[in-house]
Design an enzyme around this catalytic site. Structure first.
Site, PDB file in Angstrom:
ATOM      1  N   HIS A  85       0.849  -1.188   0.000  1.00 15.71           N
ATOM      2  CA  HIS A  85       0.000   0.000   0.000  1.00 15.71           C
ATOM      3  C   HIS A  85       0.884   1.238   0.000  1.00 15.71           C
ATOM      4  CE1 HIS A  85      -3.644   2.328   0.734  1.00 15.71           C
ATOM      5  NE2 HIS A  85      -2.919   3.062   1.555  1.00 15.71           N
ATOM      6  N   ASP A 164     -15.292   2.063   7.897  1.00 18.93           N
ATOM      7  CA  ASP A 164     -14.315   3.020   7.357  1.00 18.93           C
ATOM      8  C   ASP A 164     -14.972   3.941   6.336  1.00 18.93           C
ATOM      9  OD1 ASP A 164     -11.590   4.082   6.940  1.00 18.93           O
ATOM     10  OD2 ASP A 164     -11.937   3.331   4.918  1.00 18.93           O
ATOM     11  N   ARG A 171     -14.748  12.245   8.190  1.00 20.00           N
ATOM     12  CA  ARG A 171     -13.444  12.899   8.405  1.00 20.00           C
ATOM     13  C   ARG A 171     -13.137  13.879   7.286  1.00 20.00           C
ATOM     14  NH1 ARG A 171      -9.672   8.156   8.210  1.00 20.00           N
ATOM     15  NH2 ARG A 171      -8.030   9.695   8.433  1.00 20.00           N
ATOM     16  N   SER A 186      -7.797   3.190   9.284  1.00 13.53           N
ATOM     17  CA  SER A 186      -8.486   3.229   7.992  1.00 13.53           C
ATOM     18  C   SER A 186      -7.750   2.350   6.975  1.00 13.53           C
ATOM     19  CB  SER A 186      -8.547   4.683   7.514  1.00 13.53           C
ATOM     20  OG  SER A 186      -9.002   4.762   6.200  1.00 13.53           O
ATOM     21  N   LYS A 190      -8.852  -2.046   5.936  1.00 14.63           N
ATOM     22  CA  LYS A 190      -9.141  -2.496   4.573  1.00 14.63           C
ATOM     23  C   LYS A 190      -8.144  -3.574   4.157  1.00 14.63           C
ATOM     24  CE  LYS A 190      -9.239   1.883   3.560  1.00 14.63           C
ATOM     25  NZ  LYS A 190      -9.410   3.274   3.184  1.00 14.63           N
TER      26      LYS A 190
HETATM   27  N1  URA Z   1      -6.017   6.627   2.990  1.00 18.46           N
HETATM   28  C1  URA Z   1      -6.948   5.856   3.627  1.00 18.46           C
HETATM   29  O1  URA Z   1      -7.341   4.798   3.138  1.00 18.46           O
HETATM   30  N2  URA Z   1      -7.408   6.300   4.805  1.00 18.46           N
HETATM   31  C2  URA Z   1      -6.997   7.435   5.391  1.00 18.46           C
HETATM   32  O2  URA Z   1      -7.447   7.754   6.466  1.00 18.46           O
HETATM   33  C3  URA Z   1      -6.059   8.225   4.719  1.00 18.46           C
HETATM   34  C4  URA Z   1      -5.571   7.790   3.511  1.00 18.46           C
END
Ligand code: URA
Length: 436
Positions: A85, A164, A171, A186, A190
């Site tokens: 990621h 999320d 947010r 977050s 995932k």
């Molecule tokens: N990317 C995400 O998936 N979540 C965040 O909170 C910030 C960047």
């Protein structure tokens, strides 16, 4: 449990109990009349933003958010499952290169990347520049891709970490995005849902990155390693420079071309080196190899064309036209290009990744709001990178555009997106730090 009491605990610098976190996450996943409303969620998000969370709280929040939806069980597919990621950058197309390379080395790579937002691009948008490439596979189709190719790249389904989705949307509009515990939970919720056992994180740092300072990048990387490990993942994080665009091509179809060229062994050095390094980390985690042994395996997959062959199969498996590998004219492209020149002779001392990313977005290649449509054909080729010598007849940027009004709006931005000096800058490292 009253929402106000949970908010008060965090407002007063207390530690939330697992039960309090569970109540918050359950409410975020489905506002079901249990007493929580969106204003409670946002008040608690702001309290977390201001007062932080302990690693233990963040680890529990992450687990609860992953458990708010479906967690894929890939145990029936043989092989170690590892993903990567990136926190997002300009010209960052490494997923299209390292996914095939890692899969060619025996790693199962179940990727669920995101779309671009703001000035940084997204892997899904790049893949969708390939005619007919389907990022909306069913679970059965995704499993078939992993079994047949070792690599699948799809969008997150609605049942992945629904908490999320709600929390991120709140947010986004309440100035609570830039919180290390909230970003950690977050991202990792995932990733945990993908059914992986290992994760390589590329935390970008610099003016084109989400995290502008080394200290904030390090804090995020350390948090992700700690919380991922607490949730049973093998995590390795690199902090990498994002001051100038990665590689030379910025824009969805253009980035597909540069990715294919890199898999053919013709990529720019920074992009090739970083892709190989990240793929090697994935292979090292997956197969328990040293950095040197994993690096040699990845370089061999690049040199033999095995990585390119995986990408070809991946395109075919996901319904795309694999002929793009040898015929870039099949990709969307603009009829018009224009060059941006420098007015003096010297050396490029800097290219501002954020400005280039904003320019690509303004041309139509990115989004300001999640629902915006993008044009895969537009973008910018960085013809002169830091350290390269230029004269007024040389192009610094080649702009691929469709709409003259949009071009007119980006030209002043691009004219101010590079600096030229009398001497080349000292070579800046791409990999700034390695954490675990
Ligand atoms: N990317 C995400 O998936 N979540 C965040 O909170 C910030 C960047």
């Amino acid at each position: 449990m009253r929402p106000g009491d949970v908010i008060q605990t965090k407002r007063d610098y207390g530690e939330l109990s697992p039960e309090q976190i569970d109540a918050f996450v359950t409410a975020a996943a489905r506002l079901d009349g249990s007493g929580w409303e969106k204003y409670h969620l946002t008040a608690l998000l702001m309290a977390i933003y201001l007062n932080g969370m302990t690693p233990g709280e963040t680890a529990h929040l992450t687990r609860a958010m992953a458990d708010s939806g479906k967690r894929l069980d890939l145990s029936d597919i043989d092989g170690p499952k590892v993903d990567k990621h990136s926190t997002g950058g300009v010209g960052d197309k490494t997923s299209l290169i390292l996914g095939p390379l890692a899969a060619a080395c025996g790693v199962i790579v179940p990727m669920m990347p995101g779309r671009g937002l703001g000035h940084s691009g997204g892997t899904l948008d790049k893949l969708e520049a390939i005619p007919d490439f389907n990022v909306n596979l069913t679970e059965a189709e995704f499993r078939a891709a992993l079994k047949n190719v070792g690599l699948g790249m799809i969008g997150q389904t609605a049942d992945i970490a629904p908490a999320d989705k709600m929390l991120y949307s709140l947010r986004d509009v309440t100035a609570t995005v830039e919180s290390i515990p909230l970003i950690t939970a977050s991202i990792l919720s995932k990733k945990l849902s993908e059914g992986i056992s290992g994760l390589v994180m590329d935390v970008k740092s610099g003016r084109g990155a989400f995290m502008k300072t080394r200290a904030s990048s390090r804090a995020l990387a350390e948090s992700i390693v700690k919380v991922g490990t607490a949730n049973g993942l093998k995590v390795s994080a690199l902090i990498t420079a994002m001051d100038a665009p990665l590689g030379r091509y910025v824009g969805n179809a253009l980035e597909v071309i540069e990715s294919i060229e890199t898999l053919k062994g013709n990529g720019p050095k920074d992009l090739t080196d970083l892709s190989v390094k990240l793929a090697a980390r994935m292979v090292g985690i997956a197969l328990g190899l040293s950095d040197a042994a994993a690096g040699a395996k990845v370089r061999a997959a690049l040199a033999s064309g095995a990585g390119l062959e995986v990408f070809r199969k991946c395109i075919e498996q996901q319904g795309g036209d694999p002929r793009v590998i040898n015929d870039y004219s099949l990709l969307p492209h603009t009829d018009a290009t224009v060059q941006v020149h420098t007015d003096r002779t010297g050396y490029i001392t800097g290219i501002d990744a954020e400005k280039v990313g904003i320019a690509a977005r303004m041309l139509g290649g990115g989004r300001s709001r999640a629902e915006d449509k993008i044009d895969p054909a537009v973008g910018i080729i960085v013809r002169a990178k830091p350290g390269e010598r230029v004269t007024p007849s040389d192009s610094v940027f080649e702009v691929h555009y469709r709409d003259g009004a949009k071009l007119a709006a980006v030209m002043p931005l691009l004219a101010g997106a590079f600096t030229v000096g009398d001497a080349p800058p000292s070579e800046a490292p791409l990999i700034l730090e390695e954490i675990a």
